[in-house]
Design an enzyme around this catalytic site. Sequence first.
Site, PDB file in Angstrom:
ATOM      1  N   ASP A 134    -196.691 -70.829 -33.586  1.00 55.83           N
ATOM      2  CA  ASP A 134    -196.934 -69.746 -34.536  1.00 55.83           C
ATOM      3  C   ASP A 134    -197.752 -68.637 -33.881  1.00 55.83           C
ATOM      4  O   ASP A 134    -198.618 -68.032 -34.506  1.00 55.83           O
ATOM      5  CB  ASP A 134    -197.675 -70.306 -35.767  1.00 55.83           C
ATOM      6  CG  ASP A 134    -197.691 -69.324 -36.932  1.00 55.83           C
ATOM      7  OD1 ASP A 134    -196.793 -68.465 -36.999  1.00 55.83           O
ATOM      8  OD2 ASP A 134    -198.611 -69.400 -37.769  1.00 55.83           O
ATOM      9  N   ASN A 177    -186.762 -72.879 -50.900  1.00 55.44           N
ATOM     10  CA  ASN A 177    -188.123 -72.334 -50.809  1.00 55.44           C
ATOM     11  C   ASN A 177    -188.390 -71.710 -49.439  1.00 55.44           C
ATOM     12  O   ASN A 177    -189.510 -71.307 -49.146  1.00 55.44           O
ATOM     13  CB  ASN A 177    -189.161 -73.409 -51.115  1.00 55.44           C
ATOM     14  CG  ASN A 177    -189.078 -74.598 -50.170  1.00 55.44           C
ATOM     15  OD1 ASN A 177    -188.311 -74.596 -49.204  1.00 55.44           O
ATOM     16  ND2 ASN A 177    -189.863 -75.632 -50.448  1.00 55.44           N
ATOM     17  N   CYS A 188    -192.441 -71.781 -59.168  1.00 57.08           N
ATOM     18  CA  CYS A 188    -193.250 -70.710 -58.561  1.00 57.08           C
ATOM     19  C   CYS A 188    -193.824 -69.800 -59.643  1.00 57.08           C
ATOM     20  O   CYS A 188    -193.079 -69.109 -60.340  1.00 57.08           O
ATOM     21  CB  CYS A 188    -192.391 -69.898 -57.591  1.00 57.08           C
ATOM     22  SG  CYS A 188    -193.333 -68.573 -56.776  1.00 57.08           S
ATOM     23  N   LYS A 231    -205.263 -58.043 -47.497  1.00 54.86           N
ATOM     24  CA  LYS A 231    -206.653 -57.690 -47.212  1.00 54.86           C
ATOM     25  C   LYS A 231    -207.292 -56.884 -48.351  1.00 54.86           C
ATOM     26  O   LYS A 231    -208.509 -56.835 -48.470  1.00 54.86           O
ATOM     27  CB  LYS A 231    -206.746 -56.889 -45.903  1.00 54.86           C
ATOM     28  CG  LYS A 231    -206.139 -57.613 -44.696  1.00 54.86           C
ATOM     29  CD  LYS A 231    -206.645 -59.035 -44.557  1.00 54.86           C
ATOM     30  CE  LYS A 231    -205.949 -59.787 -43.440  1.00 54.86           C
ATOM     31  NZ  LYS A 231    -206.240 -61.235 -43.465  1.00 54.86           N
ATOM     32  N   CYS A 262    -190.822 -80.357 -54.584  1.00 50.14           N
ATOM     33  CA  CYS A 262    -189.571 -80.621 -53.863  1.00 50.14           C
ATOM     34  C   CYS A 262    -189.281 -82.125 -53.833  1.00 50.14           C
ATOM     35  O   CYS A 262    -190.097 -82.910 -53.340  1.00 50.14           O
ATOM     36  CB  CYS A 262    -189.662 -80.085 -52.432  1.00 50.14           C
ATOM     37  SG  CYS A 262    -188.167 -80.426 -51.451  1.00 50.14           S
ATOM     38  N   CYS A 283    -195.938 -63.972 -52.957  1.00 46.63           N
ATOM     39  CA  CYS A 283    -196.281 -65.371 -52.682  1.00 46.63           C
ATOM     40  C   CYS A 283    -197.801 -65.570 -52.732  1.00 46.63           C
ATOM     41  O   CYS A 283    -198.566 -64.779 -52.177  1.00 46.63           O
ATOM     42  CB  CYS A 283    -195.739 -65.759 -51.315  1.00 46.63           C
ATOM     43  SG  CYS A 283    -196.138 -67.438 -50.808  1.00 46.63           S
ATOM     44  N   ARG A 289    -188.019 -61.528 -31.438  1.00 44.93           N
ATOM     45  CA  ARG A 289    -187.862 -62.552 -32.467  1.00 44.93           C
ATOM     46  C   ARG A 289    -186.471 -63.168 -32.453  1.00 44.93           C
ATOM     47  O   ARG A 289    -186.281 -64.312 -32.853  1.00 44.93           O
ATOM     48  CB  ARG A 289    -188.130 -61.973 -33.863  1.00 44.93           C
ATOM     49  CG  ARG A 289    -189.564 -61.604 -34.120  1.00 44.93           C
ATOM     50  CD  ARG A 289    -189.770 -61.096 -35.548  1.00 44.93           C
ATOM     51  NE  ARG A 289    -191.110 -60.566 -35.707  1.00 44.93           N
ATOM     52  CZ  ARG A 289    -192.194 -61.300 -35.933  1.00 44.93           C
ATOM     53  NH1 ARG A 289    -192.084 -62.607 -36.057  1.00 44.93           N
ATOM     54  NH2 ARG A 289    -193.381 -60.750 -36.044  1.00 44.93           N
ATOM     55  N   ASP A 310    -199.201 -74.800 -52.242  1.00 45.44           N
ATOM     56  CA  ASP A 310    -198.260 -75.880 -51.912  1.00 45.44           C
ATOM     57  C   ASP A 310    -197.277 -76.169 -53.040  1.00 45.44           C
ATOM     58  O   ASP A 310    -196.550 -77.167 -52.980  1.00 45.44           O
ATOM     59  CB  ASP A 310    -199.025 -77.178 -51.601  1.00 45.44           C
ATOM     60  CG  ASP A 310    -199.757 -77.147 -50.271  1.00 45.44           C
ATOM     61  OD1 ASP A 310    -199.361 -76.348 -49.410  1.00 45.44           O
ATOM     62  OD2 ASP A 310    -200.723 -77.910 -50.104  1.00 45.44           O
ATOM     63  N   LEU A 366    -188.481 -75.431 -43.825  1.00 45.59           N
ATOM     64  CA  LEU A 366    -187.601 -76.402 -43.183  1.00 45.59           C
ATOM     65  C   LEU A 366    -187.809 -77.758 -43.853  1.00 45.59           C
ATOM     66  O   LEU A 366    -188.940 -78.233 -43.964  1.00 45.59           O
ATOM     67  CB  LEU A 366    -187.901 -76.521 -41.690  1.00 45.59           C
ATOM     68  CG  LEU A 366    -186.904 -77.451 -40.989  1.00 45.59           C
ATOM     69  CD1 LEU A 366    -185.664 -76.666 -40.531  1.00 45.59           C
ATOM     70  CD2 LEU A 366    -187.552 -78.156 -39.805  1.00 45.59           C
TER      71      LEU A 366
END
Length: 306
Positions: A130, A151, A194, A220, A245, A211, A59, A239, A154
């Site tokens: 991804d 948040n 949020c 799961k 934003c 989240c 990563r 969203d 990007l």
Amino acid sequence: MTKDKHTDLIRAKAHDLGFSFVGIAKAEKMDEESQRLEDWLNKNHHGGMAYMANHFELRTDPTKLVSGAKSVISLMYNYHTDLKPLESSYKISTYAYGRDYHKVVRKKMKQLLAFIREEIGEIDGRAFVDSAPVLERDWAKRSGMGWIGKNTLLINPKVGSYYFLSEIISDLDLVSDEPIKDYCGTCTKCIDACPTDAISENGYVVDGSKCISYLTIELKENIPLQFKDQMEDWIFGCDICQEVCPWNRFAERHNESEFEPKAELLEMTKTDWQEITEEVFNHLFEGTPVKRTKYEGLRRNINFSS
């Protein structure tokens, strides 16, 4: 050809393929980002996403993914739309309306990589959508395509954040771009909006285990009862932090026909969702990201939000 011409050639082809923005960063080990990721994992913000702790070195060091890597090409592909489901209905994330972006964007990335090899010569390179342990937002930030907002998405100052990110890591030496500054300023709209308090008090850190996107897609097991009445009708993804934003006032509608939702999807009422059969689920969501949660998972989300 020179390094400058190689860079210009790749940018032009990427735009021809439909990518809105292209940025390039030098391929090198990400020390600062490594520390931030390690801290995030140590705080168990990844919840049940155990895979986030795997392949740590991959990563944070692109040369572990492509030997001799010199450049990381980051690309942004628009998925924003002004089409919305009924206001009184349940909600799914905009990115999940149409065909799975992995398939759409990956096809274009393969075309770009093939073009580079055809026009410049045989290079060692890999395309990622991804699909591997790549810190895509950090690479996009390094390549000057935007900053990582409070948040943790990007944000591009011209068009906002409704974009898929993808990368090509290669041993081709290209002209790098410079990062841009953070323009979030004193704004706290995403933090305040949020409903599950997933974004930290000062922003820039998201507890993934809180989240709504995690709860409705990655988790799961049963959704913890502490989040009952906090889902705000989201049944696949969320969203909210993008909708509030201010930078997304500049968002433009995408031009990708494969991202268009089925008309029936936008007309569904809450009753339609609550009575959805597996046959209707398969019809509406075949080939879309929503299939990932499976029929039983979507039923769980609908029941929890009802």
